[in-house]
Write an enzyme that holds these catalytic residues in place. Structure first.
Site, short mmCIF file in Angstrom:
data_model
loop_
_atom_site.label_atom_id
_atom_site.label_comp_id
_atom_site.label_asym_id
_atom_site.label_seq_id
_atom_site.Cartn_x
_atom_site.Cartn_y
_atom_site.Cartn_z
CB CYS A 38 -7.68 -4.08 -6.11
SG CYS A 38 -6.53 -2.90 -5.35
CD GLU B 107 -4.79 -5.88 -3.10
OE1 GLU B 107 -4.23 -4.79 -2.76
OE2 GLU B 107 -5.76 -6.36 -2.49
CB CYS C 147 -10.53 -2.22 -2.45
SG CYS C 147 -9.56 -1.44 -3.76
CB CYS D 19 -4.64 -1.31 -3.10
SG CYS D 19 -6.09 -0.45 -2.47
CG ASN E 231 -2.12 -0.80 1.11
OD1 ASN E 231 -2.21 -1.67 0.26
ND2 ASN E 231 -3.09 -0.55 1.98
CB ILE E 232 1.73 3.86 -2.15
CG1 ILE E 232 2.72 2.78 -2.59
CG2 ILE E 232 2.37 5.25 -2.14
CD1 ILE E 232 3.16 2.89 -4.03
CD GLU E 233 -2.32 3.46 3.25
OE1 GLU E 233 -3.25 4.28 3.11
OE2 GLU E 233 -2.49 2.23 3.18
#
Length: 113
Positions: free
Chosen positions: A70, A30, A67, A28, A17-19
């Site tokens: 994704c 994936e 999600c 996300c 994840n890259i927040e």
């Protein structure tokens, strides 16, 4: 969340994840893995393994599934019938689904005229 994407040629692409503070540009794990592969010219995939739980959750926490965004991106690049999505908490506790099982009425490139 972390993801490892297996291409049909045997290559593995990883993602996390890259927040971002504003959430909208967050990406996300994936999709990070898929975009890395596609950016390198790989377009055929066999499976993705997804591992993650809420920070501080117990070891027996529920699995984390992709999600909706994704799942839609997977529809663009993966076969709904054969692409496997492995959802795990560890190497002993996992469930395997096809993309079609997680997105039964998915809309993808095959639906375009």
């Amino acid at each position: 969340v972390g993801a490892a994407l297996l291409a049909k040629n045997g290559s593995v692409y990883t993602g996390c994840n890259i927040e971002c503070a504003t959430f909208t540009p967050t990406n996300c794990a994936e999709r990070t893995a898929l975009f890395k592969a596609v950016s390198e010219g790989v377009h055929e995939f066999a499976a993705v393994a997804v591992v993650g739980a809420k920070d501080g959750a117990p070891d027996d926490a529920l699995i984390t599934s992709p999600c909706g965004v994704c799942r839609q991106v997977m529809m663009e690049f993966c076969s709904p019938e054969s692409f496997q999505i492995i959802l795990a908490t560890d190497t002993e506790h996992y469930e395997i689904y096809t993309l079609k099982e997680l997105l039964p009425m998915g809309f993808g490139p095959g639906n375009l005229a």
